[in-house]
Motif scaffolding. Structure first.
Motif, PDB file in Angstrom:
ATOM      1  N   ALA A 184       0.896  -1.094   0.131  1.00 16.62           N
ATOM      2  CA  ALA A 184       0.008   0.093   0.026  1.00 16.62           C
ATOM      3  C   ALA A 184       0.839   1.375   0.041  1.00 16.62           C
ATOM      4  O   ALA A 184       0.410   2.064   0.703  1.00 16.62           O
ATOM      5  CB  ALA A 184      -1.020   0.027   1.301  1.00 16.62           C
ATOM      6  N   ASP A 185       2.078   1.033  -0.732  1.00 14.93           N
ATOM      7  CA  ASP A 185       3.158   2.244  -0.514  1.00 14.93           C
ATOM      8  C   ASP A 185       2.845   3.050  -1.871  1.00 14.93           C
ATOM      9  O   ASP A 185       3.916   3.389  -2.495  1.00 14.93           O
ATOM     10  CB  ASP A 185       4.278   1.416  -0.613  1.00 14.93           C
ATOM     11  CG  ASP A 185       4.525   0.192  -1.356  1.00 14.93           C
ATOM     12  OD1 ASP A 185       3.640  -0.126  -2.020  1.00 14.93           O
ATOM     13  OD2 ASP A 185       5.733  -0.549  -1.159  1.00 14.93           O
ATOM     14  N   ARG A 190       7.004   0.312  -3.961  1.00 16.15           N
ATOM     15  CA  ARG A 190       8.239  -0.590  -4.034  1.00 16.15           C
ATOM     16  C   ARG A 190       8.043  -1.913  -4.198  1.00 16.15           C
ATOM     17  O   ARG A 190       8.419  -2.699  -4.887  1.00 16.15           O
ATOM     18  CB  ARG A 190       9.140  -0.173  -2.728  1.00 16.15           C
ATOM     19  CG  ARG A 190      10.521  -1.259  -2.659  1.00 16.15           C
ATOM     20  CD  ARG A 190      11.406  -0.900  -1.534  1.00 16.15           C
ATOM     21  NE  ARG A 190      12.198   0.312  -2.257  1.00 16.15           N
ATOM     22  CZ  ARG A 190      13.296   0.358  -1.182  1.00 16.15           C
ATOM     23  NH1 ARG A 190      13.810  -0.367  -0.482  1.00 16.15           N
ATOM     24  NH2 ARG A 190      14.081   1.486  -1.901  1.00 16.15           N
ATOM     25  N   THR A 191       6.930  -2.246  -3.308  1.00 15.98           N
ATOM     26  CA  THR A 191       6.650  -3.675  -3.433  1.00 15.98           C
ATOM     27  C   THR A 191       6.062  -3.975  -4.654  1.00 15.98           C
ATOM     28  O   THR A 191       6.549  -4.974  -5.126  1.00 15.98           O
ATOM     29  CB  THR A 191       5.190  -3.789  -2.475  1.00 15.98           C
ATOM     30  OG1 THR A 191       5.474  -3.070  -1.298  1.00 15.98           O
ATOM     31  CG2 THR A 191       4.702  -5.177  -2.374  1.00 15.98           C
ATOM     32  N   VAL A 307      -2.128  -2.320 -13.644  1.00 14.18           N
ATOM     33  CA  VAL A 307      -1.347  -3.583 -13.463  1.00 14.18           C
ATOM     34  C   VAL A 307      -2.508  -4.776 -14.070  1.00 14.18           C
ATOM     35  O   VAL A 307      -3.662  -4.229 -14.159  1.00 14.18           O
ATOM     36  CB  VAL A 307      -1.088  -3.967 -12.018  1.00 14.18           C
ATOM     37  CG1 VAL A 307       0.072  -3.184 -11.701  1.00 14.18           C
ATOM     38  CG2 VAL A 307      -2.139  -3.990 -11.124  1.00 14.18           C
ATOM     39  N   ASP A 308      -1.914  -5.775 -14.691  1.00 13.41           N
ATOM     40  CA  ASP A 308      -2.894  -6.777 -15.174  1.00 13.41           C
ATOM     41  C   ASP A 308      -3.602  -7.510 -13.920  1.00 13.41           C
ATOM     42  O   ASP A 308      -4.625  -8.108 -14.078  1.00 13.41           O
ATOM     43  CB  ASP A 308      -1.998  -7.853 -15.765  1.00 13.41           C
ATOM     44  CG  ASP A 308      -1.373  -7.216 -17.136  1.00 13.41           C
ATOM     45  OD1 ASP A 308      -2.016  -6.360 -17.388  1.00 13.41           O
ATOM     46  OD2 ASP A 308      -0.574  -7.780 -17.462  1.00 13.41           O
ATOM     47  N   ARG A 309      -3.044  -7.766 -12.934  1.00 14.89           N
ATOM     48  CA  ARG A 309      -3.373  -8.584 -11.728  1.00 14.89           C
ATOM     49  C   ARG A 309      -3.014  -7.517 -10.393  1.00 14.89           C
ATOM     50  O   ARG A 309      -2.010  -7.087 -10.634  1.00 14.89           O
ATOM     51  CB  ARG A 309      -2.962  -9.903 -11.518  1.00 14.89           C
ATOM     52  CG  ARG A 309      -3.918 -10.750 -12.113  1.00 14.89           C
ATOM     53  CD  ARG A 309      -3.291 -12.403 -11.794  1.00 14.89           C
ATOM     54  NE  ARG A 309      -3.849 -12.622 -10.174  1.00 14.89           N
ATOM     55  CZ  ARG A 309      -4.780 -12.911 -10.027  1.00 14.89           C
ATOM     56  NH1 ARG A 309      -5.809 -12.908 -10.642  1.00 14.89           N
ATOM     57  NH2 ARG A 309      -5.002 -13.191  -8.588  1.00 14.89           N
ATOM     58  N   LEU A 310      -4.000  -7.782  -9.455  1.00 13.74           N
ATOM     59  CA  LEU A 310      -3.609  -6.948  -8.162  1.00 13.74           C
ATOM     60  C   LEU A 310      -3.013  -7.820  -7.232  1.00 13.74           C
ATOM     61  O   LEU A 310      -2.338  -7.383  -6.012  1.00 13.74           O
ATOM     62  CB  LEU A 310      -4.687  -6.658  -7.433  1.00 13.74           C
ATOM     63  CG  LEU A 310      -5.528  -5.478  -8.533  1.00 13.74           C
ATOM     64  CD1 LEU A 310      -6.911  -5.073  -7.897  1.00 13.74           C
ATOM     65  CD2 LEU A 310      -4.680  -4.410  -8.363  1.00 13.74           C
ATOM     66  N   ALA A 316      -0.287  -8.897  -2.547  1.00 13.26           N
ATOM     67  CA  ALA A 316      -1.384  -8.057  -2.842  1.00 13.26           C
ATOM     68  C   ALA A 316      -0.984  -6.677  -3.024  1.00 13.26           C
ATOM     69  O   ALA A 316      -0.281  -6.051  -2.163  1.00 13.26           O
ATOM     70  CB  ALA A 316      -2.623  -8.356  -2.419  1.00 13.26           C
ATOM     71  N   LEU A 317      -1.731  -5.956  -3.891  1.00 14.93           N
ATOM     72  CA  LEU A 317      -1.313  -4.442  -4.082  1.00 14.93           C
ATOM     73  C   LEU A 317      -2.736  -3.794  -3.562  1.00 14.93           C
ATOM     74  O   LEU A 317      -3.845  -4.245  -3.993  1.00 14.93           O
ATOM     75  CB  LEU A 317      -1.280  -3.829  -5.646  1.00 14.93           C
ATOM     76  CG  LEU A 317       0.260  -4.563  -6.135  1.00 14.93           C
ATOM     77  CD1 LEU A 317       0.413  -4.147  -7.493  1.00 14.93           C
ATOM     78  CD2 LEU A 317       1.441  -4.083  -4.895  1.00 14.93           C
TER      79      LEU A 317
END
Ligand SMILES: Cc1cc2nc3c(=O)[nH]c(=O)nc-3n(C[C@H](O)[C@H](O)[C@H](O)COP(=O)(O)OP(=O)(O)OC[C@H]3O[C@@H](n4cnc5c(N)ncnc54)[C@H](O)[C@@H]3O)c2cc1C
Length: 426
Positions: A184-185, A190-191, A307-310, A316-317
């Motif tokens: 959640a950055d 960075r994640t 992004v294609d996937r979270l 997870a994003l």
């Protein structure tokens, strides 16, 4: 799977950790996630909101934030429509958000000599309820700090996942292991870089930048704003209530370069000074004088993340990291909604991250991307490229502000934000 960041950062003092107090403030409403440890990267809005929900379901949460303390900067953020109302109520912050709302009044487009040209409907800028971003971040932090382990001044350095969990190394702290990691950055996550790849693959620059900083309230504004535009650049000075001696300056300017936000603060100030030099508005020079001494500069590209996937594996994003838009993309409301959904799906799946992340994607993906779309044209609208376009934008403002159109306009702006009926996760 190892995701290691190679660009080492200079050594810093040891990270500051606040461990949860033995007596918890957020008594878990159920224990469905009691077996789960979760690392969240980023203590903006999305991170603490997710932490709040995960703790309610019994999970043990660590939140690592790069900044040495909570970042309370930023302008006002607003909530609009039924989905936002529901999430504010369920999160339990409805009353406090309303207590600290800005009550913003007239926001007026002016000419160079400060003559008033057109008033914007309050709803256009401020939604149903508006609050300073820093106040919201603070509310969420205060609600969670007793139950969540906050680590300030540190950052994830690498993530190595196996079938049972994720080994995490930090830039400063000792390595640790977690069941799940949530990025959640923010826009420049960075994640996301570690797990999904370089930002250039996901960040879509929309051709404009936004900056904000505080100055003395020279204009004596009170819950009002004045907005001045020249081709390709706009300055807005506002007072949101609270401290009557301070005002906020927001700057929006066009630029094809996609790398200005990567510079340090000193260079960003130079870029702003160059870009706004010679602005004809009578208050512009004084506002720019305040830029040099500003300690709270916020500066970023108006950009979107696609992004294609979270999620990937156990990571997870959430929030801007997954579907952000700097401005106009309803990012804060979406962050609260997504935090509620992600935690709820994890609880519903009893902590099975595969099922939960799939459900999170299905529930939030289309909604978040639709909200994000509202930012597609925000730069050229706020800072149109020619005098002619500025005039036609102001005509649009005039029509939208007129009584017959106001209701219709309100419905239109609410549509993306209100496009999700929130499940009840029990
Ligand atoms: C200082 C600031 C001011 C803002 N002002 C406005 C505004 O005025 N209007 C508006 O609409 N939106 C603003 N935003 C963006 C807005 O907060 C988000 O669009 C929205 O609330 C979603 O929040 P988020 O938590 O996903 O991201 P953010 O609010 O951006 O929070 C991300 C957090 O992650 C932290 N972080 C970044 N990198 C790392 C790392 N490597 N390790 C650990 N932590 C990291 C950041 O310091 C930040 O605290 C601002 C963001 C920030 C950080």
């Amino acid at each position: 799977m190892t995701h290691r960041l190679t660009d080492g950062t200079a050594p810093h003092p040891a990270p500051r950790t606040t461990r949860p107090a033995p007596t918890t403030a957020l008594v878990p409403t159920d224990r469905r996630l009691a077996h789960l440890t979760v690392l969240i990267s980023g203590a903006g809005v999305a991170g603490p909101a997710l932490a709040l929900w995960l703790v309610r379901y019994g999970a043990r949460v660590t939140l690592v934030e790069k900044a040495p303390a909570l970042r309370e900067g930023g302008f006002a953020v607003d909530f609009r429509g039924a989905t936002h109302h529901t999430v504010l109520r369920r999160t339990g912050i409805w009353d406090e958000v309303h207590r600290r709302q800005t009550h913003m009044g007239r926001q007026t487009v002016v000419a160079a000599d400060d003559r008033e040209r057109v008033d914007l409907p309050a709803f256009f800028m401020s939604g149903d309820v508006e609050i300073l971003r820093g106040d919201l971040s603070h509310i969420l932090y205060e609600r969670t700090r007793a139950d969540v382990e906050y680590v300030f001044g540190d950052s994830v350095a690498s993530l190595t996942e196996d079938s049972e969990g994720v080994d995490v190394t930090f830039e400063r702290g000792a390595p640790r292991r977690f069941d799940l990691v949530v990025g959640a950055d923010g826009l420049h996550s960075r994640t996301r870089r570690l797990v999904f790849g370089d930002e250039s693959r996901y960040l879509r620059h929309l051709g404009h930048y936004v900056a904000g900083f505080g100055v003395p309230n020279h204009l004596g504004l009170h819950r009002t704003a004045r907005i001045y535009t020249e081709p390709g650049r706009t300055m807005m000075i506002s007072n949101y209530g609270g401290d009557p001696t301070r005002a906020g300056v927001a700057l929006v300017f066009s630029s094809d370069r996609a790398d200005h936000h990567r510079h340090g603060t000193a260079r960003q100030k130079e870029i702003l000074a160059e870009r706004f030099a010679g602005m004809a508005w009578k208050h512009a020079a004084t506002a720019l004088d305040g830029l040099q001494s500003a300690e709270d500069l916020y500066f970023d590209a108006i950009a979107q993340i696609h992004v294609d996937r979270l999620s990937q594996g156990r990571v997870a994003l959430l929030g801007d990291a997954g579907y952000g838009a700097t401005m106009g993309g309803i990012g804060t409301g979406t962050a609260l909604v997504s935090a509620y959904v992600l935690a709820g799906e994890l609880a519903a799946a009893g902590g099975d991250h595969r099922a939960a992340f799939d459900a999170y994607e299905a529930e939030i993906g289309a909604y978040a991307r639709n909200c994000q779309k509202s930012s597609d044209r925000v730069g050229p609208f706020l800072a149109p490229p020619t005098e002619r376009r500025i005039r036609s934008r102001d005509r649009v403002y005039r029509v939208l502000g007129s009584r017959p159109m106001a209701g219709l306009f309100k419905k239109l702006t609410e549509r993306p934000a209100g496009g999700l009926t929130l499940k009840n996760y029990g």
